[in-house]
Scaffold this motif. Structure first.
Motif, PDB file in Angstrom:
ATOM      1  N   UNK A 224       0.834  -1.191   0.000  1.00 49.35           N
ATOM      2  CA  UNK A 224       0.000   0.000   0.000  1.00 49.35           C
ATOM      3  C   UNK A 224       0.878   1.254   0.000  1.00 49.35           C
ATOM      4  N   UNK A 225       0.376   2.301  -0.620  1.00 51.14           N
ATOM      5  CA  UNK A 225       1.079   3.582  -0.606  1.00 51.14           C
ATOM      6  C   UNK A 225       0.900   4.293   0.723  1.00 51.14           C
ATOM      7  N   UNK A 226       0.011   3.786   1.545  1.00 51.44           N
ATOM      8  CA  UNK A 226      -0.266   4.440   2.828  1.00 51.44           C
ATOM      9  C   UNK A 226       0.775   4.083   3.873  1.00 51.44           C
ATOM     10  N   UNK A 227       1.037   5.026   4.761  1.00 50.98           N
ATOM     11  CA  UNK A 227       1.913   4.785   5.897  1.00 50.98           C
ATOM     12  C   UNK A 227       3.295   4.314   5.486  1.00 50.98           C
ATOM     13  N   UNK A 230       5.696  -0.195   2.800  1.00 50.51           N
ATOM     14  CA  UNK A 230       6.855  -0.694   2.067  1.00 50.51           C
ATOM     15  C   UNK A 230       8.069  -0.814   2.986  1.00 50.51           C
ATOM     16  N   UNK A 231       8.308   0.199   3.785  1.00 55.01           N
ATOM     17  CA  UNK A 231       9.467   0.179   4.681  1.00 55.01           C
ATOM     18  C   UNK A 231       9.389  -0.963   5.678  1.00 55.01           C
ATOM     19  N   UNK A 232       8.179  -1.278   6.124  1.00 61.30           N
ATOM     20  CA  UNK A 232       7.989  -2.359   7.097  1.00 61.30           C
ATOM     21  C   UNK A 232       7.740  -3.706   6.434  1.00 61.30           C
ATOM     22  N   UNK A 233       7.727  -3.735   5.111  1.00 62.85           N
ATOM     23  CA  UNK A 233       7.434  -4.945   4.334  1.00 62.85           C
ATOM     24  C   UNK A 233       6.091  -5.552   4.721  1.00 62.85           C
ATOM     25  N   UNK A 234       5.107  -4.671   4.935  1.00 62.21           N
ATOM     26  CA  UNK A 234       3.747  -5.129   5.187  1.00 62.21           C
ATOM     27  C   UNK A 234       3.053  -5.213   3.838  1.00 62.21           C
TER      28      UNK A 234
END
Length: 278
Positions: A224-227, A230-234
């Motif tokens: 998701x582009x939210x929050x 990507x950085x958290x690999x969620x």
């Protein structure tokens, strides 16, 4: 005659013009791709020709609604034949299913670029998604009959197993992880726990991502582009290369080309790249 494996890459570009503005061209230039399948093109054929250049032969099926969906296949050598008819005559599948046959050495490989509806639980959008998945159930056996060396690639918008979504418990009632959607993948690949899962169960197709990664979380292909997803690999693993058993047996490498950082992404999806030693 080609003396190297066929490198097939697939990616939902989330608008090909924006993807190229943000760095897709540099990725493609250095990746050694022979056939490139795109989803969510959201552009005209002329745009693809301009962005990719004369060295690529381009097939493009645009959506009925301008600026929506759209699938394409670009190749170094032209396809021998292509098809876009899919599902019942009254079903609008434009921009979502494109088949093409390619000569590779002594073999012919059939590649399908597909973009399954995202859906929305308990709405008409979900009804359309199920219609599309029903059409896949009908088409996959015919595709294998047409050519035992076939692969369906693209954004299928379903995480098959709990391994495919980081936050699966929070998404069991959300489109993309609904039990009804996941049951279609049980039909394609076999169900989790089936001794022949991903090795001949169901309709006999092989999920190369799971075959190469094994029983681990991910590797995810969309965030998701939210929050800080990507950085958290969620993430979600919703982009696939599903091959016939015959073609899967030739696969020698699989990778998800995850960007080094959020700032370096050129789509909210990552390319899925497979080498086939034909």
């Amino acid at each position: 005659m080609p003396s190297k494996p066929l490198r097939l890459a697939s990616v939902n570009v989330n608008g090909v013009r924006a993807a190229f503005r943000n760095g897709m061209g540099a990725w493609l230039e250095g990746r050694g791709v022979d056939i490139l399948a795109l989803q969510e093109v959201r552009a005209e054929t002329a745009d693809l020709e301009k962005l990719l250049g004369a060295e690529w032969s381009i097939l493009h099926d645009a959506a009925t609604a301008k600026g929506r969906a759209g699938v394409a296949i670009a190749s170094r050598e032209p396809a021998t034949i292509h098809r876009v008819a899919f599902g019942p005559d009254e079903f609008d599948s434009a921009g979502r299913w494109l088949e093409a046959d390619f000569q590779w050495g002594d073999s012919v490989v059939t590649v399908v670029s597909t973009y399954v509806h995202s859906g929305e639980a308990d709405t008409p959008k979900q009804v359309e998604k199920y219609k599309f998945l029903d059409a896949m159930v009908e088409r996959l056996p015919l595709l294998h009959e047409h050519n035992p060396l076939a692969v369906v690639v693209g954004d299928l918008n379903v995480g098959h197993r709990t391994l495919d979504i980081r936050n699966w418990k929070g998404n069991v009632k959300r489109a993309g992880f609904l039990p009804g959607e996941r049951a279609y993948f049980d039909r394609f690949l076999g169900a989790e726990g089936d001794p022949d899962y991903n090795a001949g169960a169901g309709l006999g197709w092989v999920d190369l991502g799971r075959r190469f990664a094994g029983e681990v979380d991910g590797p995810y292909t969309w965030w998701s582009q939210r929050g800080r997803a990507f950085d958290n690999d969620t993430g979600w693993r919703i982009d696939y290369q599903l091959a016939t058993a015959e073609l899967a047996a030739t696969a020698t490498g699989y990778s998800v080309d995850r960007a080094p950082s959020h700032a370096e992404r050129w789509s909210d999806h990552s390319p899925v790249v497979v080498d086939y030693a034909l």
